[in-house]
Write a protein that holds these residues in place. Sequence first.
Motif, PDB file in Angstrom:
ATOM      1  N   GLU A  88     -43.928 -68.240  15.584  1.00 48.66           N
ATOM      2  CA  GLU A  88     -44.069 -67.369  16.746  1.00 48.66           C
ATOM      3  C   GLU A  88     -43.894 -68.155  18.037  1.00 48.66           C
ATOM      4  OE1 GLU A  88     -46.840 -63.752  17.173  1.00 48.66           O
ATOM      5  OE2 GLU A  88     -47.962 -65.408  18.086  1.00 48.66           O
ATOM      6  N   ILE A 144     -42.310 -57.002  19.967  1.00 45.37           N
ATOM      7  CA  ILE A 144     -42.796 -56.679  21.307  1.00 45.37           C
ATOM      8  C   ILE A 144     -41.966 -55.582  21.986  1.00 45.37           C
ATOM      9  CG2 ILE A 144     -43.901 -58.889  21.734  1.00 45.37           C
ATOM     10  CD1 ILE A 144     -41.458 -59.855  23.145  1.00 45.37           C
ATOM     11  N   ARG A 151     -51.509 -60.420  22.055  1.00 46.84           N
ATOM     12  CA  ARG A 151     -50.212 -61.050  22.295  1.00 46.84           C
ATOM     13  C   ARG A 151     -50.112 -61.809  23.613  1.00 46.84           C
ATOM     14  NH1 ARG A 151     -46.638 -58.978  18.864  1.00 46.84           N
ATOM     15  NH2 ARG A 151     -45.869 -61.121  18.926  1.00 46.84           N
ATOM     16  N   VAL A 201     -48.155 -65.101  23.494  1.00 46.00           N
ATOM     17  CA  VAL A 201     -46.713 -64.929  23.327  1.00 46.00           C
ATOM     18  C   VAL A 201     -46.032 -64.793  24.673  1.00 46.00           C
ATOM     19  CG1 VAL A 201     -44.919 -63.364  22.471  1.00 46.00           C
ATOM     20  CG2 VAL A 201     -46.869 -63.930  21.026  1.00 46.00           C
TER      21      VAL A 201
END
Length: 277
Positions: free
Chosen positions: A91, A133, A175, A178
């Motif tokens: 990721e 996403i 998230r 990220v």
Amino acid sequence: MRNQINPRCIIGLVLVALLTLPSCKMGRKSPGDTAQKEVKLDKEKVAKDVREFVYPLPTSFEVTKMLNRIGAAYILSLSNPTTNVEKYLTEKAKALNLGVYSSDLSYASTYNQKQTTIDYMNVSKTLIDALNISAAIDPDLIEKVEAIEDNKEEMITLITNTFYDTYEHLNRNGRSAVSMLVIAGSWVEGLYVVTHITEDTYNDKEMVKIVMEQKSSLNKLVELMNVASDDPAIAETLALLKPVRDIYNSIENGAITEAQVNAITAEIAKVRAAIIE
């Protein structure tokens, strides 16, 4: 997501990603918490963070004018090869390189490199889908960004308002890290291209100005990332950025030396190599 992505959509994604940075500070759990508390967002604080980070970065129109004035040619080899996307399995690697590819996409689009732009749109979509996403992106964001992309005040308002639509989704799904990695990758690639587009950066005043102005952007990015430094991917990225930040913080009185420009150029190349390898 649509089957084809306009270059400005990816740029818009990066801008939206920026807005999850302050969300980490507002939505983090304290030791012993069993559930994340409801937090009222401060719209003025969000707008301030957007203004401090996104600008004084030049708009795409300003970049295009500058590149035309200095006669800088498009150099495909500066960009991260699209074939590298197959190497990004974690990721962290996917998020950082989505940021890298977003800058490469903007670079190709600025020079009207049609096929290259399409290639970078496709590889960016691959990473967006891989990171799951797509649902955080306003389907009308493309048109909204295109309509006002060179109006700084309206863009700040759009980004700030868009944050309220993405905040709940990204944080509900954990998230935040990220999005930090996406914007970090974009920042690194942007500075890499600027410092390598010419062999003599220091003697180009406009390039030097852009390089200098990244000091405030980098410090803002690091400040916000520090809030989530207990995340291993964030901690590793902060460590990667530290040598570049140390050089920037050695710059005094708004004057940068040739040695400092060369040091930034060399160090950002190392950081970028570590991200795309």
